[in-house]
Scaffold this motif. Sequence first.
Motif, PDB file in Angstrom:
ATOM      1  N   THR A  30       0.598  -1.206   0.009  1.00  0.00           N
ATOM      2  CA  THR A  30       0.173   0.055   0.017  1.00  0.00           C
ATOM      3  C   THR A  30       0.698   1.304   0.152  1.00  0.00           C
ATOM      4  O   THR A  30       0.441   2.136  -0.710  1.00  0.00           O
ATOM      5  N   GLY A  33       2.227   2.530  -3.208  1.00  0.00           N
ATOM      6  CA  GLY A  33       1.416   2.727  -4.328  1.00  0.00           C
ATOM      7  C   GLY A  33       0.470   1.824  -4.896  1.00  0.00           C
ATOM      8  O   GLY A  33      -0.388   2.132  -5.831  1.00  0.00           O
ATOM      9  N   PHE A  34       0.511   0.224  -4.337  1.00  0.00           N
ATOM     10  CA  PHE A  34      -0.758  -0.582  -4.882  1.00  0.00           C
ATOM     11  C   PHE A  34      -2.329  -0.348  -4.191  1.00  0.00           C
ATOM     12  O   PHE A  34      -2.075   0.349  -3.167  1.00  0.00           O
ATOM     13  N   GLN A  35      -2.838  -0.453  -4.780  1.00  0.00           N
ATOM     14  CA  GLN A  35      -4.281  -0.729  -4.423  1.00  0.00           C
ATOM     15  C   GLN A  35      -4.800  -1.813  -4.055  1.00  0.00           C
ATOM     16  O   GLN A  35      -4.521  -2.967  -4.823  1.00  0.00           O
ATOM     17  N   SER A  46      -3.089  -4.182  -7.240  1.00  0.00           N
ATOM     18  CA  SER A  46      -2.778  -3.572  -8.195  1.00  0.00           C
ATOM     19  C   SER A  46      -2.229  -2.396  -8.461  1.00  0.00           C
ATOM     20  O   SER A  46      -2.619  -1.495  -7.417  1.00  0.00           O
ATOM     21  N   LYS A  47      -1.418  -1.934  -9.447  1.00  0.00           N
ATOM     22  CA  LYS A  47      -0.919  -0.667  -9.359  1.00  0.00           C
ATOM     23  C   LYS A  47      -0.917  -0.368 -10.841  1.00  0.00           C
ATOM     24  O   LYS A  47      -0.490  -1.024 -11.838  1.00  0.00           O
ATOM     25  N   SER A  48      -0.921   1.143 -11.151  1.00  0.00           N
ATOM     26  CA  SER A  48      -0.647   1.572 -12.679  1.00  0.00           C
ATOM     27  C   SER A  48       0.572   1.493 -12.968  1.00  0.00           C
ATOM     28  O   SER A  48       1.488   1.719 -12.075  1.00  0.00           O
TER      29      SER A  48
END
Length: 82
Positions: A30, A33-35, A46-48
């Motif tokens: 988290t 930057g992961f959702q 997931s992460k862009s």
Amino acid sequence: MSQLEKLLLRILRGTSDNSIGFQELCGLLTHIGFQMHIRGSHHIFSKSGVAELINLQRDGANAKPYQVKQVRNVIVKYKLEV
């Protein structure tokens, strides 16, 4: 050195995959930057810009060792850092 940086070093070393805490690993993902999405016992991250999904499940209080290895591979492949 922060706790997250220490955890990241433990993961990257690969010598303590059996003792990485589940909550710690979720917090690290988290933080970088992961959702997180939860489906039953599966915590899906997931992460862009990252093609792979990371699917984690508890093994008691710890994350499953093979899943810690998958997280390490994604961190190295995409050069993610804290």
